[in-house]
Write an enzyme that holds these catalytic residues in place. Structure first.
Site: not given
Length: 820
Positions: A43, A286-287, A280, A47, A19
């Site tokens: 991608s 995410g998870d 920096p 689920c 994404t």
């Protein structure tokens, strides 16, 4: 002079990484983007993996949103799969990459994004590497499971872990034709929701044929002759064809930690408001990241795809345009399909608020998903938590069938906007009979919570009622007399709501009055009547008898896996020669379905059959109890899509008349007054012997006998001084019981147990478990518990709490009563 385009390297190509890569390209064409993924796919629909395994999704290719080739071409991104970043050097702004053939190379970056995700927790148990034991996290795991199921005749499957993935897999493995057992170390499935809501899921899982092993820890696995065995610490073992480990995931932080990137309190990658790490130009999503919870301000880990995708969009903007967009955090909004049920949660449940010492109140309702008069209205159970001072909404949980998703999203938006329960009543809902009611369930929770906050209704919660000594309380069941006859709470008197004004003199004014009904509404109306007539201490059971029964119900002891082909329908098929009358009671709240049943049975001839459908999950149980009371024949039940069906055959007038007087001489009752080891052993030997002959056996544990049914590992409970003194002086559990003679400061008891072991005689604890497995009823004396300061939580889960009336009712039906 030509300016070199910025180079962005993204580690991890699933939800967050892919994404972010696509968003960066949409923001600028003047950048080099390298996406590095150690797996073969990017991608993909993570689920959706359980549904492909179960065959609900037939086409494997539909799991992939993009292939590496199509994604790279469309967005002009250098996608490198089967490549793993094994080191990060922030000082030189370089990463080291290892390819599938084992070779390594170095790439430099201007800005780096970490999206490594999480890995399944795999406990180091003996036999964990045996063939047929799997975890499920990615496409490769899915392919291994699918291949194993194709090559082996998987008839039985054990799932270790009762979380969202575990229960989705339970459904899908059953869809694929396997019998399923779910093993969970906690006392409930679905950790993000409270026990009272999870108990509704327990009931549904058992209706679907899932074997539930709660509060059971796996100790080891073994494989012999092609069959796997799962060994529990309790001594129970299950034979199975396949095991899925689904006990949680762990943030994948090893790469970041090795690079000197800061980890937070929860051992996730620390990020600031802009999702930048302590280094920096290195960001993370995410998870793997931890971020402050919007309600508590405390860091937490949130393993959900929705927040990961939102973080990815934000981080892409900040990497390209500078740190301008702040991430507000996630409250953990989740949803899952569990067979016919939908289970959803957002914000903070009561148990987490209690754990963090945050004061809260809660409200529970049971409402139709849409107008009850429109066909197909299925019940929805909702619990919300909120602040007792200003009514700020903390969390919401829903268990239902239809419309759960849109309601949980409304609660989630309200919580993130800092809304109060009063704001729930101001939400404008689209209304038409097929979709909602004029008063939407979300609004109703706001009204109920508002009544609690204002003091118009004083709440009584199920745990308070379960644990209370009712000697100083008037407990009133305001349901109809027909409902009361089907079963009530011990100690309750029945004064129907519609008779309350005429029978008010039956309720003492100088003591607390606790009211309950089916779901809470009639109890609330009754409390208004009493309060307006001078009663000052009036409380109403929140969620009514439906919540109380579900939360206090004993999980049916699993009986192991049936042999293939042994399972049978739970509803007897109606004979073609018998007349069958069908009644639709869907959408009608209790006691409506039972009243419909009663009215219909009166019109039938003996031998005719009645099939009643309802959307009240408690209806089949009530229908069976009604049949036992009235003498009619209960043929069976079934559940499908949130609709519950009971099949009943009308009996002859003679059978109905004989049912009015319950038969005696069909059971055995024992009173255990002692905590002597020898006398306790004798009690369980006698109980098991009687139960083996098919007799109904009840053991009433009073005073010192309570020590025989204490848990070995008890939760911490609050006690007064006398309760603590009794705890100090009495045996802590059955292993500490002494002999009545020749105990010799405990030497005799230890010698007795040693001799029993040598002689092959079962221990007291084994005999007790056998009694439980044989269906022996354990009843703890409420009065003795109150006197000795014994709390319900200290006793075995199999135990029910009752008084003298409970014992006498059992004794009247029995032909043997023993006092030990």
């Amino acid at each position: 002079m030509t300016t070199q385009p910025p180079r962005y390297i993204i580690i991890g190509g699933v939800a967050g990484g892919a994404t972010a890569a696509a968003r960066i390209r949409r923001l600028t064409e003047k950048a080099e983007i390298i996406l590095i993924e150690k797996g073969a796919h990017i991608s993909y629909a993570n689920c959706g993996l359980p549904y492909y395994i179960g065959g609900v999704i037939a086409d494997r290719d539909r799991l992939f949103v993009q292939t590496p080739e199509s994604f790279g071409r469309r967005f002009n991104i250098d996608v490198r799969t089967l490549s793993e970043v094994i080191a990060i050097d922030p000082s030189s702004r370089q990463v080291t990459v290892r390819t599938a053939d084992g070779s390594q190379y170095v790439e430099s970056y201007d800005k780096l994004l970490l999206s490594p995700g999480a890995s399944p927790v795999v406990p180091p148990l003996p036999g964990i590497d045996s063939e047929g034991i799997f975890t499920l996290r990615n496409v490769a795991d899915t392919d291994r499971i699918k291949s194993y199921m194709t090559d082996h005749d998987v008839k039985r499957a054990v799932i270790v872990g009762g979380g969202f993935i575990g229960l989705e897999m339970a459904e899908n493995l059953m869809h694929a034709g396997a019998q399923v057992a779910v093993v969970e170390m906690a006392n409930q499935v679905m950790a993000p929701i409270d026990y009272s809501m999870a108990s509704l899921v327990h009931e549904h899982l058992q209706q679907q044929g899932v074997q539930l092993y709660l509060e059971q820890a796996v100790d080891a696995f073994s494989r012999h002759d092609g069959s796997l065995t799962v060994h529990f610490k309790s001594g129970v073992s299950l034979q199975t064809d396949m095991v899925l480990i689904s006990i949680g995931v762990r943030a994948e932080t090893r790469l970041a930690q090795a690079a000197g990137i800061r980890l937070g309190e929860m051992r996730g990658i620390w990020v600031d408001d802009y999702l930048q790490t302590s280094v920096p130009d290195v960001y993370a999503v995410g998870d793997a990241i931890e971020f402050p919870h919007p309600l508590t301000g405390k860091p937490w880990l949130n393993f959900l795809a929705g927040p990961a995708n939102r973080q990815a969009r934000i981080v892409a903007d900040n990497m390209v345009m500078g740190n301008k967009v702040k991430y507000e955090g996630s409250i953990g909004t989740s949803i899952a399909k569990v067979f016919d049920l939908t289970v959803a949660s957002t914000g903070l449940p009561a148990k987490r608020l209690k754990m963090m010492d945050i004061p809260y109140l809660s409200a529970t309702i049971h409402s139709g998903a849409h107008a009850g008069y429109y066909p197909g209205s299925l019940q929805m159970d909702i619990k919300i938590t909120f602040s007792p001072t200003d009514g700020r909404l903390y969390g919401a949980q829903i268990v239902g069938y239809d419309g759960v998703d849109k309601r949980i999203d409304q609660y989630a938006l309200a919580i993130k906007q800092g809304a109060t329960v009063a704001d729930l009543t101001r939400l404008e809902h689209a209304y038409a009979p097929p979709f909602s009611s004029a008063k939407d369930p979300v609004a109703i929770t706001g009204y109920v919570a508002g009544n609690i906050l204002s003091g118009k209704m004083s709440p009584l919660y199920w745990r308070e009622l379960r644990d209370a000594a009712l000697t100083g309380v008037t407990l009133v069941d305001v349901r109809t007399s027909d409902e009361y006859a089907l079963g009530t709470i011990d100690g309750a008197v029945n004064i129907p709501l519609d008779d309350l004004r005429e029978r008010m003199d039956e309720i003492p004014t100088g003591r607390p009055v606790w009211l309950f009904c089916g779901i809470g509404l009639r109890g609330y109306l009754a409390s208004n009547i009493l309060k307006d007539n001078g009663y000052t201490e009036v409380r109403n059971l929140i969620g009514g008898l439906k919540t109380y029964r579900a939360a206090t119900a004993r999980i049916a002891p699993p009986v192991g896996f049936a042999a293939a082909g042994d399972s049978a329908s739970s509803t007897e098929t109606a004979s073609a020669e018998k007349a069958v009358v069908r009644i639709d009671a869907c959408g009608i709240q209790c006691p409506g379905p039972i009243l419909r049943l009663k009215q219909a049975i009166d019109t039938l001839a003996p031998g005719d059959r009645l099939e009643v459908t309802a959307t009240d999950a408690a209806f089949p149980r009530d229908a069976e109890a009604w049949c036992h009371t009235t003498g009619h024949r209960f043929l069976g039940r079934r559940a499908e899509g949130g609709v519950y069906t009971a099949l009943i055959e009308k009996s002859t007038a003679c059978a109905v008349e004989s049912a009015r007087s319950l038969p005696t001489g069909q059971g055995k009752t024992l009173i255990l007054f002692s905590d002597d080891l020898d006398k306790t052993l004798a009690t369980f030997v006698l109980a098991n012997g009687a139960a083996a002959t098919g007799q109904k056996v009840s053991i009433f544990f009073t005073f010192w006998g309570l020590n025989a049914i204490k848990k070995a590992h008890k939760p911490k409970v609050s006690k007064d001084l006398f309760g603590r003194m009794f705890s100090w002086m009495l045996p802590s559990d059955s292993t500490r019981l002494a002999l009545s003679k020749m105990n010799m400061m405990g030497i005799g008891a230890r010698m007795m147990r040693h001799i029993m072991t040598r002689k092959g005689v079962d221990s007291l604890e084994s005999l007790r478990q056998q009694a439980i497995d044989n269906g022996v009823e354990f009843i703890a004396c409420q009065m003795s518990m109150d006197v000795m300061g014994v709390k319900r939580e200290e006793l075995l889960d199999h135990v029910t709490v009752g008084g003298v009336a409970t014992y006498m009712e059992r004794a009247e039906r029995a032909n043997v009563n023993l006092f030990i």
